[in-house]
Each structure stands twice: as C-alpha cells, then as structure tokens.
Enzyme design. Structure first.
Site, PDB file in Angstrom:
ATOM      1  N   ARG A  69      64.053 130.090  65.250  1.00  0.00           N
ATOM      2  CA  ARG A  69      63.762 130.290  63.916  1.00  0.00           C
ATOM      3  C   ARG A  69      61.986 129.975  63.449  1.00  0.00           C
ATOM      4  NH1 ARG A  69      68.277 129.309  59.932  1.00  0.00           N
ATOM      5  NH2 ARG A  69      67.158 130.415  58.927  1.00  0.00           N
ATOM      6  N   GLN A 100      66.776 131.950  47.664  1.00  0.00           N
ATOM      7  CA  GLN A 100      67.734 131.199  48.554  1.00  0.00           C
ATOM      8  C   GLN A 100      67.116 131.357  50.108  1.00  0.00           C
ATOM      9  OE1 GLN A 100      71.373 133.365  48.621  1.00  0.00           O
ATOM     10  NE2 GLN A 100      69.824 135.287  47.580  1.00  0.00           N
ATOM     11  N   ASN A 101      65.152 131.300  50.007  1.00  0.00           N
ATOM     12  CA  ASN A 101      64.822 131.406  51.875  1.00  0.00           C
ATOM     13  C   ASN A 101      64.080 130.167  52.280  1.00  0.00           C
ATOM     14  OD1 ASN A 101      65.486 134.372  50.722  1.00  0.00           O
ATOM     15  ND2 ASN A 101      63.519 134.848  51.068  1.00  0.00           N
ATOM     16  N   VAL A 102      64.199 129.656  52.966  1.00  0.00           N
ATOM     17  CA  VAL A 102      64.134 128.568  53.693  1.00  0.00           C
ATOM     18  C   VAL A 102      63.138 128.612  54.157  1.00  0.00           C
ATOM     19  CG1 VAL A 102      65.895 127.714  53.870  1.00  0.00           C
ATOM     20  CG2 VAL A 102      65.220 129.065  55.828  1.00  0.00           C
ATOM     21  N   HIS A 118      68.491 126.734  49.188  1.00  0.00           N
ATOM     22  CA  HIS A 118      69.284 126.076  50.221  1.00  0.00           C
ATOM     23  C   HIS A 118      67.853 125.549  50.949  1.00  0.00           C
ATOM     24  CE1 HIS A 118      71.579 130.774  49.782  1.00  0.00           C
ATOM     25  NE2 HIS A 118      72.177 129.459  49.100  1.00  0.00           N
ATOM     26  N   CYS A 126      67.105 112.717  57.929  1.00  0.00           N
ATOM     27  CA  CYS A 126      67.535 111.613  58.451  1.00  0.00           C
ATOM     28  C   CYS A 126      69.287 111.039  58.227  1.00  0.00           C
ATOM     29  CB  CYS A 126      67.090 110.329  58.189  1.00  0.00           C
ATOM     30  SG  CYS A 126      68.465 109.187  59.652  1.00  0.00           S
ATOM     31  N   CYS A 148      64.633 105.266  62.132  1.00  0.00           N
ATOM     32  CA  CYS A 148      65.928 104.131  62.543  1.00  0.00           C
ATOM     33  C   CYS A 148      66.581 104.456  63.444  1.00  0.00           C
ATOM     34  CB  CYS A 148      66.954 105.107  61.015  1.00  0.00           C
ATOM     35  SG  CYS A 148      68.359 106.021  60.732  1.00  0.00           S
ATOM     36  N   GLY A 185      65.908 141.815  47.807  1.00  0.00           N
ATOM     37  CA  GLY A 185      65.801 141.241  48.985  1.00  0.00           C
ATOM     38  C   GLY A 185      67.082 140.836  49.152  1.00  0.00           C
ATOM     39  N   THR A 186      68.247 140.817  48.039  1.00  0.00           N
ATOM     40  CA  THR A 186      69.245 140.019  48.552  1.00  0.00           C
ATOM     41  C   THR A 186      70.488 140.153  48.450  1.00  0.00           C
ATOM     42  OG1 THR A 186      70.700 138.574  47.850  1.00  0.00           O
ATOM     43  CG2 THR A 186      69.903 139.417  45.911  1.00  0.00           C
TER      44      THR A 186
HETATM   45  C1  BV8 Z   1      78.743 125.937  48.645  1.00  0.00           C
HETATM   46  C2  BV8 Z   1      71.176 128.279  54.938  1.00  0.00           C
HETATM   47  C3  BV8 Z   1      80.973 125.108  46.935  1.00  0.00           C
HETATM   48  C4  BV8 Z   1      70.861 128.485  56.538  1.00  0.00           C
HETATM   49  C5  BV8 Z   1      72.181 129.643  54.101  1.00  0.00           C
HETATM   50  C6  BV8 Z   1      85.235 130.942  52.545  1.00  0.00           C
HETATM   51  C7  BV8 Z   1      84.874 130.112  53.570  1.00  0.00           C
HETATM   52  C8  BV8 Z   1      83.809 129.160  53.427  1.00  0.00           C
HETATM   53  C9  BV8 Z   1      83.073 128.921  52.341  1.00  0.00           C
HETATM   54  C10 BV8 Z   1      83.040 130.204  51.332  1.00  0.00           C
HETATM   55  C11 BV8 Z   1      83.452 131.083  51.369  1.00  0.00           C
HETATM   56  N1  BV8 Z   1      83.591 132.188  50.715  1.00  0.00           N
HETATM   57  C12 BV8 Z   1      82.370 131.260  49.863  1.00  0.00           C
HETATM   58  C13 BV8 Z   1      81.955 130.367  50.103  1.00  0.00           C
HETATM   59  C14 BV8 Z   1      81.322 129.986  50.044  1.00  0.00           C
HETATM   60  C15 BV8 Z   1      79.773 130.379  50.595  1.00  0.00           C
HETATM   61  C16 BV8 Z   1      79.869 131.678  50.928  1.00  0.00           C
HETATM   62  O1  BV8 Z   1      79.032 132.068  49.908  1.00  0.00           O
HETATM   63  N2  BV8 Z   1      80.244 131.794  51.811  1.00  0.00           N
HETATM   64  C17 BV8 Z   1      79.678 133.598  51.943  1.00  0.00           C
HETATM   65  C18 BV8 Z   1      79.458 134.144  54.287  1.00  0.00           C
HETATM   66  C19 BV8 Z   1      81.062 134.069  51.717  1.00  0.00           C
HETATM   67  N3  BV8 Z   1      79.032 129.599  50.044  1.00  0.00           N
HETATM   68  C20 BV8 Z   1      78.428 128.019  50.330  1.00  0.00           C
HETATM   69  O2  BV8 Z   1      79.218 127.415  51.060  1.00  0.00           O
HETATM   70  C21 BV8 Z   1      77.265 127.621  49.809  1.00  0.00           C
HETATM   71  N4  BV8 Z   1      77.956 125.873  49.218  1.00  0.00           N
HETATM   72  O3  BV8 Z   1      79.803 126.777  47.969  1.00  0.00           O
HETATM   73  O4  BV8 Z   1      79.579 125.141  48.129  1.00  0.00           O
HETATM   74  C22 BV8 Z   1      80.674 122.957  47.493  1.00  0.00           C
HETATM   75  C23 BV8 Z   1      80.782 122.155  46.349  1.00  0.00           C
HETATM   76  C24 BV8 Z   1      80.655 120.805  46.155  1.00  0.00           C
HETATM   77  C25 BV8 Z   1      80.935 120.414  46.976  1.00  0.00           C
HETATM   78  C26 BV8 Z   1      81.136 120.823  48.572  1.00  0.00           C
HETATM   79  C27 BV8 Z   1      80.643 122.149  48.704  1.00  0.00           C
HETATM   80  C28 BV8 Z   1      76.113 127.413  50.297  1.00  0.00           C
HETATM   81  C29 BV8 Z   1      75.349 128.030  51.069  1.00  0.00           C
HETATM   82  C30 BV8 Z   1      74.008 127.966  51.168  1.00  0.00           C
HETATM   83  C31 BV8 Z   1      74.542 128.354  52.958  1.00  0.00           C
HETATM   84  N5  BV8 Z   1      72.723 128.521  53.572  1.00  0.00           N
HETATM   85  N6  BV8 Z   1      71.274 129.815  54.436  1.00  0.00           N
HETATM   86  C32 BV8 Z   1      69.998 128.637  56.838  1.00  0.00           C
HETATM   87  O5  BV8 Z   1      69.104 129.661  56.606  1.00  0.00           O
HETATM   88  O6  BV8 Z   1      69.456 128.295  58.240  1.00  0.00           O
HETATM   89  S1  BV8 Z   1      72.603 131.319  53.205  1.00  0.00           S
HETATM   90  C33 BV8 Z   1      72.148 131.968  53.842  1.00  0.00           C
HETATM   91  O7  BV8 Z   1      72.185 133.256  53.274  1.00  0.00           O
HETATM   92  C34 BV8 Z   1      69.521 132.071  54.000  1.00  0.00           C
HETATM   93  O8  BV8 Z   1      70.004 131.090  52.922  1.00  0.00           O
HETATM   94  C35 BV8 Z   1      70.267 133.553  53.161  1.00  0.00           C
HETATM   95  O9  BV8 Z   1      68.886 133.033  52.037  1.00  0.00           O
HETATM   96  C36 BV8 Z   1      70.950 133.498  51.843  1.00  0.00           C
HETATM   97  C37 BV8 Z   1      71.135 134.871  51.682  1.00  0.00           C
HETATM   98  O10 BV8 Z   1      71.080 136.017  52.783  1.00  0.00           O
HETATM   99  P1  BV8 Z   1      70.358 136.880  52.008  1.00  0.00           P
HETATM  100  O11 BV8 Z   1      69.519 135.921  51.549  1.00  0.00           O
HETATM  101  O12 BV8 Z   1      71.055 137.763  50.694  1.00  0.00           O
HETATM  102  O13 BV8 Z   1      69.526 138.056  53.119  1.00  0.00           O
HETATM  103  P2  BV8 Z   1      70.565 138.667  53.692  1.00  0.00           P
HETATM  104  O14 BV8 Z   1      69.785 139.519  55.298  1.00  0.00           O
HETATM  105  O15 BV8 Z   1      72.270 138.693  53.645  1.00  0.00           O
HETATM  106  O16 BV8 Z   1      70.241 139.898  52.837  1.00  0.00           O
HETATM  107  C38 BV8 Z   1      69.017 140.993  53.510  1.00  0.00           C
HETATM  108  C39 BV8 Z   1      68.534 142.316  51.772  1.00  0.00           C
HETATM  109  O17 BV8 Z   1      67.457 142.271  51.647  1.00  0.00           O
HETATM  110  C40 BV8 Z   1      69.350 142.552  52.328  1.00  0.00           C
HETATM  111  O18 BV8 Z   1      70.025 143.825  51.118  1.00  0.00           O
HETATM  112  C41 BV8 Z   1      68.681 144.075  52.738  1.00  0.00           C
HETATM  113  O19 BV8 Z   1      69.231 145.137  52.607  1.00  0.00           O
HETATM  114  C42 BV8 Z   1      67.278 143.535  52.402  1.00  0.00           C
HETATM  115  N7  BV8 Z   1      66.067 143.820  52.465  1.00  0.00           N
HETATM  116  C43 BV8 Z   1      65.548 143.768  53.593  1.00  0.00           C
HETATM  117  N8  BV8 Z   1      63.929 144.268  54.242  1.00  0.00           N
HETATM  118  C44 BV8 Z   1      63.458 144.301  52.241  1.00  0.00           C
HETATM  119  C45 BV8 Z   1      65.112 143.949  51.676  1.00  0.00           C
HETATM  120  N9  BV8 Z   1      64.957 144.812  50.241  1.00  0.00           N
HETATM  121  C46 BV8 Z   1      63.104 144.803  49.992  1.00  0.00           C
HETATM  122  N10 BV8 Z   1      62.638 144.855  50.906  1.00  0.00           N
HETATM  123  C47 BV8 Z   1      62.329 144.669  51.698  1.00  0.00           C
HETATM  124  N11 BV8 Z   1      61.306 144.813  52.798  1.00  0.00           N
HETATM  125 ZN    ZN Z   2      66.571 107.429  59.283  1.00  0.00          ZN
END
Ligand code: BV8
Ligand code: ZN
Length: 237
Positions: A69, A100-102, A118, A126, A148, A185-186
């Site tokens: 990536r 939400q983007n990185v 995120h 570390c 370290c 865009g989410t």
């Molecule tokens: C938390 C880092 C609690 C990675 C990301 C069941 C099991 C386990 C967990 C869960 C579960 N149910 C719910 C959860 C919680 C989980 C979750 O939500 N899971 C989902 C899959 C259901 N969430 C978490 O785990 C979060 N943490 O809840 O912690 C907690 C609290 C206390 C103590 C301990 C724990 C953490 C969530 C963060 C995960 N990390 N990213 C990386 O990037 O390397 S998420 C990942 O998805 C990205 O960050 C991304 O930003 C995010 C969301 O995706 P989108 O941005 O929406 O992108 P996507 O491709 O999906 O959609 C694109 C959209 O754009 C589309 O709609 C498309 O039509 C549109 N589009 C495309 N082109 C265009 C456009 N629109 C306009 N113009 C265009 N040109």
């Molecule tokens: Zn370190």
C-alpha cells in the site's frame, strides 16, 4: 433546485461544519478503496490482515501488505475534492475534517488539524517502547525494528483496537456542536465512524452524503448527492 445548490445554501449558513471522509474521497487520487475491486490483496481482505492477531502471528505478512500500500500511494497527490475541502476550511472559523483514511492526503492538500480516526500509514509505532515516528521509506525493511530492538508496527488502528482517545474526544465534541455534516466516500460499515452522522443528526445537524452510490447511511441523510467527490465538492466553493 439542484442538490449542490441546497448543499451550498446549508453549508454557507452553518457555523461549525464537519466533514467525515472515507476511502472514496481518495479514489480519484488513485488510492485503492477497501471494498471496491482493489480491496483484495493476494486474496486477503483488510479484515484478515488489519488485526493485532494477524500481526502477532505473522508481522512480515502484515508488513508486506502495508509495503504494497505504501508503494501504491507514495507518489499519489490529493485530488480536487481534497483541495476544495482545504479551501472551504479557510472560509470558516471552525471547520472540522474527520477522516477514516490513513493516506494523509487531506493534510497534504492543506486541511488543518485533520482528525485521523484510524491513524496514518506514514507513521510507525514501537510495540516495545511505544515510540511513534514518521517513516516514509518505500520499501520499509521487513519487519522494521525500533532502536530499542522491538518490532515496529504501522501506527494504524486495526479491527478490534480502540481509536486514539484524543481523536475520538475531539470528534465527538465536533459532532455534538455541529449543525452541518458532509459525509464523503464512505461505505458506512466500519464502527464507530459509521455512527457519527447519526450522532450529529440527534443534535439537530443537517446531513449530506456524497457517494457514487447509496449506502446504509443514505436513509438518514437530508440530501444524497450521487457522483464523484472530485466533481461535486469543488462546486460547493
Ligand atoms: C473498535 C485501518 C472497539 C486498516 C481500518 C465483529 C467482529 C469484530 C469487530 C467488529 C464486529 N462488528 C463490529 C466490529 C467493530 C469493527 C467494525 O466496525 N468492523 C466492521 C468490519 C463491521 N470496528 C473496529 O474494530 C474499530 N475498533 O470497535 O474498537 C474497542 C473499544 C475499546 C477497547 C477495545 C476495542 C476499529 C475500526 C478501524 C479499523 N481500521 N483501517 C488500514 O487502513 O490499514 S478500517 C478501514 O475501513 C479503513 O480505515 C477505511 O477507511 C475504513 C472504512 O472504509 P471506507 O473508508 O468506507 O472505504 P470503503 O472502501 O468501504 O468505501 C468506499 C466508499 O467510497 C464506497 O461507498 C464507494 O461507493 C465510495 N466511492 C468510491 N469512489 C468514490 C466514492 N465516493 C465518491 N467519489 C468517488 N470517486
Ligand atoms: Zn522501541
């Protein structure tokens, strides 16, 4: 009246606009989205690799994905949607971008104090001493180590991990106060970001969604503008 005129009227009248963005706002810069066709890497899904367990079991594999990536996005530039939001930010005393983007493209385009829910792909942390630093090496050595001696991980929030406390607090403060939210865009799937629009709505905010297609969030929106972010957002200037 065309959707963009309604959006513009409401935006101009708002005092604390908030913008919540997802991968779609960076799509026109060439950044692959998560749930589009490019969401796959060697048949893995983000949910398989972006977890503490995956990193625990196989840090090299997770780093290979992040290297892929980093290589993909290292030369990419913000697109007109990012620049238009940066310009809008200059016109309001209080304008919050929550992403939400990185990929760091909002900051690159000039947006200030962006709330990165995120984390950021160009920062590493570390696992031993918790030191956080910027690292733009492409490719990065696999797996990278801190001075370290412990492993470095991407400073990114994985599934099952809590979002950074400070960022969440600032996001909720903005969502409680705002009168206008633009969701761009989410796919509205990943929590807690997916519930932010509803939080603002319960405080009386006007909600607008910009996306290529309808999403699970569309039903609570006051206006849904279907189309490309890079074409619609510049029209709001
Ligand atoms: C938390 C880092 C609690 C990675 C990301 C069941 C099991 C386990 C967990 C869960 C579960 N149910 C719910 C959860 C919680 C989980 C979750 O939500 N899971 C989902 C899959 C259901 N969430 C978490 O785990 C979060 N943490 O809840 O912690 C907690 C609290 C206390 C103590 C301990 C724990 C953490 C969530 C963060 C995960 N990390 N990213 C990386 O990037 O390397 S998420 C990942 O998805 C990205 O960050 C991304 O930003 C995010 C969301 O995706 P989108 O941005 O929406 O992108 P996507 O491709 O999906 O959609 C694109 C959209 O754009 C589309 O709609 C498309 O039509 C549109 N589009 C495309 N082109 C265009 C456009 N629109 C306009 N113009 C265009 N040109
Ligand atoms: Zn370190």
């Amino acid at each position: 009246m065309p959707a963009t005129d309604v959006i513009k009227k409401r935006l101009i009248a708002s005092s604390f606009p908030v913008v919540l963005t997802g991968a779609g706002i960076s799509a026109e810069s060439g950044v692959p989205t998560f749930r589009g066709a490019e969401g796959l890497w060697r048949n893995f899904r983000a949910e398989d690799l972006a977890t503490p367990g995956a990193f625990e079991r196989n840090p090299a594999l997770v780093w290979e994905w992040y290297n892929w990536r980093r290589e993909k996005i290292s030369g990419l530039k913000p697109n007109p949607a990012h620049y238009a939001l940066a310009e809008l930010g200059k016109r309001f005393a209080d304008f919050t971008v929550i992403t939400q983007n990185v990929d760091g493209l909002h900051t690159f385009a000039g947006s200030k104090d962006v709330l990165e829910l995120h984390g950021n792909i160009w920062r590493v942390r570390c696992v031993g001493c918790a030191a956080v630093s910027e690292n733009r090496q492409v490719p990065i050595e696999i797996p990278p180590r801190c001075s370290c001696g412990a492993l470095l991980r991407p400073d990114i929030v994985w599934f099952g991990e809590p979002l950074p406390v400070g960022v969440i607090e600032r996001a909720f403060k903005a969502l409680e106060r705002t009168d206008f939210v633009l969701v761009v865009g989410t796919s509205g799937i990943v929590e807690p970001a997916a519930s932010f629009a509803a939080t603002a709505k319960s405080n009386g905010a006007f909600l607008v969604e910009i996306n290529l297609e309808r999403t699970p969030l569309s039903d609570i929106m006051d206006v849904v503008a279907l189309g490309k972010a890079g074409e619609i957002i510049p029209k709001l200037l």
